[in-house]
Every structure is written in C-alpha cells, then in structure tokens.
Design a protein around this motif. Sequence first.
Motif, mmCIF file in Angstrom:
data_model
loop_
_atom_site.group_PDB
_atom_site.id
_atom_site.type_symbol
_atom_site.label_atom_id
_atom_site.label_comp_id
_atom_site.label_asym_id
_atom_site.label_seq_id
_atom_site.Cartn_x
_atom_site.Cartn_y
_atom_site.Cartn_z
ATOM 1 N N ASP A 353 0.854 -1.183 0.000
ATOM 2 C CA ASP A 353 0.000 0.000 0.000
ATOM 3 C C ASP A 353 0.893 1.236 0.000
ATOM 4 O O ASP A 353 1.659 1.448 0.936
ATOM 5 N N GLN A 354 0.804 2.016 -1.050
ATOM 6 C CA GLN A 354 1.626 3.210 -1.187
ATOM 7 C C GLN A 354 0.733 4.421 -1.406
ATOM 8 O O GLN A 354 -0.156 4.398 -2.251
ATOM 9 N N GLU A 355 1.006 5.468 -0.640
ATOM 10 C CA GLU A 355 0.269 6.718 -0.802
ATOM 11 C C GLU A 355 1.242 7.880 -0.695
ATOM 12 O O GLU A 355 1.980 7.992 0.287
ATOM 13 N N SER A 356 1.253 8.712 -1.698
ATOM 14 C CA SER A 356 2.117 9.892 -1.681
ATOM 15 C C SER A 356 1.266 11.124 -1.976
ATOM 16 O O SER A 356 0.479 11.140 -2.923
ATOM 17 N N ASN A 357 1.439 12.141 -1.154
ATOM 18 C CA ASN A 357 0.706 13.393 -1.285
ATOM 19 C C ASN A 357 1.699 14.543 -1.309
ATOM 20 O O ASN A 357 2.504 14.697 -0.388
ATOM 21 N N SER A 358 1.641 15.350 -2.343
ATOM 22 C CA SER A 358 2.567 16.463 -2.490
ATOM 23 C C SER A 358 1.786 17.729 -2.832
ATOM 24 O O SER A 358 0.906 17.714 -3.702
ATOM 25 N N THR A 359 2.132 18.821 -2.132
ATOM 26 C CA THR A 359 1.483 20.111 -2.378
ATOM 27 C C THR A 359 2.540 21.208 -2.389
ATOM 28 O O THR A 359 3.352 21.305 -1.466
ATOM 29 N N ALA A 360 2.534 22.007 -3.448
ATOM 30 C CA ALA A 360 3.426 23.152 -3.551
ATOM 31 C C ALA A 360 2.581 24.397 -3.794
ATOM 32 O O ALA A 360 1.778 24.438 -4.736
ATOM 33 N N THR A 452 -1.578 5.189 -4.645
ATOM 34 C CA THR A 452 -2.312 6.444 -4.778
ATOM 35 C C THR A 452 -1.320 7.598 -4.762
ATOM 36 O O THR A 452 -0.524 7.725 -3.832
ATOM 37 N N ALA A 453 -1.364 8.421 -5.792
ATOM 38 C CA ALA A 453 -0.478 9.581 -5.882
ATOM 39 C C ALA A 453 -1.323 10.831 -6.111
ATOM 40 O O ALA A 453 -2.107 10.884 -7.066
ATOM 41 N N ASN A 454 -1.154 11.807 -5.233
ATOM 42 C CA ASN A 454 -1.879 13.066 -5.335
ATOM 43 C C ASN A 454 -0.868 14.211 -5.372
ATOM 44 O O ASN A 454 -0.045 14.346 -4.472
ATOM 45 N N SER A 455 -0.949 15.030 -6.402
ATOM 46 C CA SER A 455 -0.019 16.147 -6.550
ATOM 47 C C SER A 455 -0.783 17.410 -6.909
ATOM 48 O O SER A 455 -1.659 17.391 -7.781
ATOM 49 N N THR A 456 -0.455 18.510 -6.215
ATOM 50 C CA THR A 456 -1.086 19.802 -6.480
ATOM 51 C C THR A 456 -0.023 20.888 -6.493
ATOM 52 O O THR A 456 0.773 20.996 -5.557
ATOM 53 N N ALA A 457 0.004 21.677 -7.549
ATOM 54 C CA ALA A 457 0.906 22.825 -7.646
ATOM 55 C C ALA A 457 0.069 24.073 -7.902
ATOM 56 O O ALA A 457 -0.699 24.121 -8.872
ATOM 57 N N THR A 458 0.225 25.067 -7.033
ATOM 58 C CA THR A 458 -0.530 26.310 -7.166
ATOM 59 C C THR A 458 0.447 27.477 -7.159
ATOM 60 O O THR A 458 1.251 27.622 -6.231
ATOM 61 N N SER A 498 2.412 10.171 -10.449
ATOM 62 C CA SER A 498 2.682 8.958 -11.218
ATOM 63 C C SER A 498 2.778 7.747 -10.307
ATOM 64 O O SER A 498 3.247 7.834 -9.177
ATOM 65 N N ASN A 499 2.320 6.634 -10.842
ATOM 66 C CA ASN A 499 2.430 5.335 -10.186
ATOM 67 C C ASN A 499 3.113 4.376 -11.147
ATOM 68 O O ASN A 499 2.771 4.321 -12.343
ATOM 69 N N TRP A 500 4.031 3.623 -10.619
ATOM 70 C CA TRP A 500 4.774 2.665 -11.427
ATOM 71 C C TRP A 500 4.790 1.338 -10.686
ATOM 72 O O TRP A 500 5.206 1.274 -9.532
ATOM 73 N N GLU A 550 -4.124 4.858 -8.750
ATOM 74 C CA GLU A 550 -4.858 6.107 -8.900
ATOM 75 C C GLU A 550 -3.874 7.271 -8.834
ATOM 76 O O GLU A 550 -3.131 7.410 -7.868
ATOM 77 N N ALA A 551 -3.895 8.091 -9.863
ATOM 78 C CA ALA A 551 -3.013 9.255 -9.932
ATOM 79 C C ALA A 551 -3.863 10.499 -10.171
ATOM 80 O O ALA A 551 -4.652 10.548 -11.118
#
Length: 857
Positions: A353-360, A452-458, A498-500, A550-551
């Motif tokens: 189970d992998q989950e990565s959340n990134s917000t910039a 699950t990979a969630n990325s947000t750049a604002t 991205s998920n690999w 899920e990306a």
Amino acid sequence: MRTRLSALGATLLLALGAGVGTAHASGLVPEPVPPSTQTQESNQTQDATNTVEQTANSTAVSATGTQTNQNGGSIPAPAPVAAVVPNGTTGGSGDVEQSNSSGADSSATNVNHSNQSVDQDQGSAQAQTDGSDCGCGHGGSQPASQTQSSSQDQSAENTVDQEANSTAVNVTGAQTNVNAPVRILSPGDSEVEQSNSSGAESEAGNRNHSDQGIEQDQTSGQTQDSAGNRGGAQDQQSTQNQSGENTVDQEANSTAVNVTGAQTNVNAPVTVAGHELNGCGCGHSGRGGGDVEQSNSSGARSSAWNLNHSDQSIDQGQASDQSQDGGASCGCRSGGDQSQDSSQNQHGKNKVDQESNSTAVNVTGAQTNVNQPIRVLSPGSDDVEQSNSSGASSSASNWNKSDQTIGQDQDSTQTQTAPGGSSRYHCGCGPNGTQEQNSTQNQSAENKVEQTANSTATNTTGQQTNLNGGGLGVDSLIGGGSGDVDQSNSSGASSRASNWNWSDQAIDQGQTNDQSQTRGGGTCCGGGSGGDQTQSSTQSQHGKNKVDQEANSTARNTVGSQTNVNGGGGLARTAESFCGCGHGGRGGEVDQSNSSGASSSASNWNKSDQTIGQDQDSTQTQTAPGGSGRYHCGCEPNGTQEQNSTQNQSAENTVAQTANSTATNATGRQTNVNGGGALIAEPASFVGGGGSGGGGDVDQSNSSGASSKAWNANWSNQSIDQNQENDQGQTRTGRCCEYVPKSHPCGCEPNHSPRSCGCENKGDSQEQDSTQNQSAENTVEQDANSTANNTTGQQTNLNGGGFPRGLETFCGCGHPRTAGDVEQSNRSGARSSASNWNRSTQAIGQRQASLQRQAAA
C-alpha cells in the motif's frame, strides 16, 4: 425336614451339572478385560509478529522581514563628484554584487532494508497397536478405541510501516537591491549583479527493500493397528490452520509553501562626461558601463515519493499419511468404525500500500527589474539581462517492484483396512463398522498492490515588469549606444503524479489425495454385511490478484500583468545620438519574452503477471468383498459405497487504473514594447553623419498555455487455471456357496440350522460423484480524464523599427541607417491529452479428467 433336604440336594446337583456342562462345552471362562482407550495428541501453536515501523517528521519555517541592499557607488550621496580626474584618464568603481535570499528546506526520509521471516514446522509420528490372539466374547480383550490427533495453528504477520512527513514554510518580506552611483568625469560603472530569491523546498520519501516470508509445514504419520477379537473405533485427525499476512505500508506527505513580498532590483547610475573627449568628443568611444544582471525568483517545490522493492511469500504445506488396520483376526465380532480426517485451511494476504501526497504553493508579490542609466558623453551601457521567475512544482510518485506468492499444498494418503476373521474355528460373522475418509482443503488468498499519488501545484504571481532605458534617459549626448538586452518574465505551475508497478502475483492451490478402503467378511463364513464406505475429497479456493492505481494531478497558475519595455539604442523619447559624429550609435539585439503556463501530468504504468491456479489429483478406491468360506457365504448385503470429489474455484484478476489531470492557467495582459534602433516617436538619428547606425534584431514573444496529460499503460498477463484429475473405483461382491453341515460351532453363536445361502443380496447402492465448479474473471479497467483550461488577457507586441513614424534618417547624410530584423509572436493555447494503452493476455482454463469404475458381482 427330610423332604426339604432332598429338594436342596437336587437343586445343588442340578446347578453343579449345569456348570460342568458349560465347562465341557467351552472350557473355563476368564473375566472380561475392561475396555481400554489409546489417545495420542500432537499440538503446535504459533503466534508471531515481525514489525518494522518508521516515522520521520521534518518541519522548516523561515519568516524573513525586509531585506535591502543599497550601494551608492563611489560615494553614497548623488550630489558630490564621484571622481574628478584629468581629461583622458579613466576612473570608476568596482564590481557590485547584491543579493537577498530567503528559504526553508525540509526533508524527511525513511530507509529500510529488512528480512522478515516466520517459520513453523511440525513433524509428528504416531503409532498405536492394540489386540490379542483369538477369542470370543466370553473372554479376551474387549473393544478399545484408538484416537490420534495432530494439529498445527499459525498466526503470523510481517509488517513494514513507513511514514514520512515534511513541511517547509517560507514567508518573506520585501526584497530590494538598489545601486545608484553618481559620477562626473568617470568612465562609468563596472559589472552589476543584483538578485532576490525566495523559496521553500520540501521532500518526503520512503524507501523499502524487504523480504517477507511466512511458512508453515506439517508432516504427520499416523498408524493404528487393532486386530483382537473385535476392533474398537479408530479415529485419526490431521489439522493445519494458517493465517498469514505480509504488509508493506508507505505514506509520504510533503508540503512546500512560499509567500514572497515585492522583489525589486534598481540600477540607475548617473555618469556625466565619462567619455574621453577628442575633438567634439566623438572620435573614440570611452569605456562604458559594465554588464548588468538583474533577477528575481520565487518558488515552491514539493516532492513526495515511495519506493518499494519487496518479495512477499506465504506457503502452507501438509503431508499427511494415515493408516488404519482394524478388524477381528479371529472371533465372531466385527471391526469398529474407522474415521480419517485430513484438513488444511489457509488465509493468506500479501499487500503493498503506497500513498504519496505532495502540495506546492507559491504566492509572489510584484517582481520588478529597473535599469535606466543616464550618461552624457558616454558610449552607453553594455549587455543587460533582466529576468523574473515565479513557479510552483509538485511531484508525487509511487514505485513498486514486488513478487507476491501464496501457495497451499496438501498431500494426503489415507488407507483403511477392516477384514473379517480368519480363524479355523471362528470367523468375523458380524458386520464391520463404517469407513469414512475426508480430505479437505480451503484457501482464501489475496495479493494486492495499491498505489495512490496526489499532486497539487498552485502558483499565484503578481505583476512582473522589466524596464530598460537603454543608453538612458538621454542615451548619450554625442553618439553612445546600448548593448544587447535580454528581458524575460516567467510564471508557471507544474504538477506530476505517477504510479509505477512491476509485479508478479501468484496464487496456487494443489491437492494430491490417495484414498483406499478395503472391507469384507471373513474367509470362513463371512455371513455378515459391511458398513457404509464414504470417501470425500474437497478443494475450495477463493483467490484474488489486484493492482489498483490512482493518480491525481492539478496545476493552477494565476499571473498578473507581464510587461517588457526597452528604450532601444537610446531611449523612449529621445534621439539615439544627438549629433552622430564619429561613429553612429545603435541599439544592440533585443530579446523580450513573457511566458505563463500550467502543466499537469497524471500517469499509471503497470507491468504485471497475475496467475491463479487450482489443481486436484484424487484417487479413490473402495473394495468390499463378501464371504468366501467353505461352509458359509456372504449372504447379507454390503453397505453403501459413496465417492465424492469436489473442486470449487472463485478467482479474480484485476488491473484498475485511474488517471485524472487538470491544468488551469489564467494570465493577465502580456506586453512587449521596443523603441527600435532609436525610439518610438523620434528619428533614429538626428543628423546621421559618420558610419551607419541602426537597430539590432528584435525578438518579441508572449506565450500563455495550459497543458494536461492523463494516461494509463498496462502490459499484463492474466491467467486462471482449474484442473481436476479424478480416478474412482468401486468393487463390491456377494459370493455364495452350497450348504454343508457344520462340524463345529461358528464362534460364539449357537449351531446354525441347516440352510443354504443365496446370492440375491449382493450389496446396496454404489455412487460416484465428480464435481468441478469455476467462477473466474479477468479484468483490465482504465479510466483517463484530462482537462486543460487557458484564459489569456490582451497580448501586444510593439516595435518602433528604424522607427515607427518618421524618416528612418533625418537628413540621410553618410550612409542610411537601417533597422534590424523584427520577430513578433503571441501564442495562447490549451492542450489536453487522455490516453489508455493496454496490451494484455487473458486466459481462463478449466479441465476435468474423470475415470469412474463400478463393479458389483
């Protein structure tokens, strides 16, 4: 009195005679031996846990007030003379470097390299022997029950739990660089470098390289031998239960927030008579100002990633050998019930189970570059580079390369023998007991990879401005020119999720079962029937292999007005050179660009092999012959014969991919203004004497765009196999013979009346059943959604050329002045792409080979 004595004596004689007769017929009768019980138990229980738990938390916070650099040049005040030197001697100030920087940098990382294993092994050998030689119910051993039990229970768990949290927050006040020296009779400035930077950078990562294994192995040998007058009940049980779970759980959370106030660079030296005077001052150009570099940058960068390279395995193996020999080797009684049970249960789960959340998040105030030197009798300034940049970059990624296997194997051999008596004077005339054999195998298995990979750049940027006055307000009183000018503003947001996954998932269940039952009457008379014979071989499997990806990626960029202004060789509204004697002044090449964009990408990539296999090899044999003696035959029926071989499979292979990408760009007005070789509304040169002068090449461009891409790529092999090979054989006979008077009593029963045995009752029903059920599904599901939105304000390019409205040269003496090439472009666009790519092989196979034989003679 005499009469009473005579009666008493007769009674005693009668009793004595009866006793003597019994002794004469059967001999002395020993007291019966009380029944005995034999019990053997072998139990093994294991509850084991291996755990690696890592938590890393990092926070960096920087709050900076106003940052200011101020340089007054040779002297701080503008009024006094910087340097007064004789004509022809140069003098000036040294290089100037001014910089402001504010930043927050945070990093949280977990690294694990582990081997986790749980093993359980049981080797059990059980043997029971009970019985005596011949005898009847009046003596000898009584029935004895025999019980053997071998059990193995395992509850095991291997866990790697990693959590990384990183936060970087940078809040910056106004950043300002000011360079404004004033010089008289000085050749000018040296190089000037001014820069402001503000940023927040955060990274959270987990790295795991682990081997996880759970193994359970049972070897059970059980033997029971009961061959007395009458065999008691025989019971054998071999049980194996396993609950195993291997888990890798990774969570990475990264946040970078940068809030910047106004960033300003100002370079405005004032130089008077900095030119070497020669005649009218036009003969030789003096030393000019040095290169000027001005830059503002503001950004936020966040990265969250998980990397896993793991091998996960759960194995359960059972080898059970059960043998029962129960019956009456002599005497009149039958053997007792025989029961054999071999069961195997497995509940196994492998999970990543992998989950990565990134917000910039980057919020920038106004960014301004100003360069406007004023020189009199100066050749002008050299190259000028001005740049403003604001951006947010976010990346969330999961990488997994795993091997997941769950295996269950059962090898069961069951043998039951219950013969009748074989004595010369006695035989097994009574019925044998029931024979029952059960071999059961149950498996519930799941292999799962979830990413699950969630990325947000604002990015939100205020006004960006580049302003260059060229040589100056008045470029040169007598023929100075400007060097090359590069001006650029950029604002953007970039997000990537991205998920690999590269995984092998396998679930196997194998059962090899050999069951044999032999039961019959005695070889001397065999007049009794046999009990029921039942054989059951059952295999059940519920298996699931699953890859779920899920990306989600979002990039948002909002930009205020972006402006580039260049006064050309000279300046906005003044002649490039006043008199143009000596050598003509001209503007250098001018590059102006504004760019604003948002880029978002969401992607899933999977290369997997998913297999679920179920295999059953069952051999079942039942033999129940009747009597075959010289004097009697098996006239009574044998019991029912039943054979069942059942195989059930519920299997599912699934690859599910979801990619969502959104890019949104909103840009205010974009403007490029260039005064040309000279300037917007004045002649390129006032007189135009001497050599030719003209404007250099001019490149102007504005671009605004949004780019979004969502894609799924799958390369998978999915297979589900079910195979059953079943060999069933039933043989039952009821032999008969002619009547021959018995010379001796048969065991403990009274002498038989003269009769003959017929062959009409040979046995009850024979039933064979081979069943195979399969519910199988191979599924590849892909969903890609991409949206790009671009909203752009007015885009304008304005170039004065040689110049826009007036004579290219005022009087045309000498050589005409010409303007260089002009390239102007505006671009606004939105690009969206959604794609699914699948290359898969899906196979479902079911095979049954059943051989059934029945013989009843």
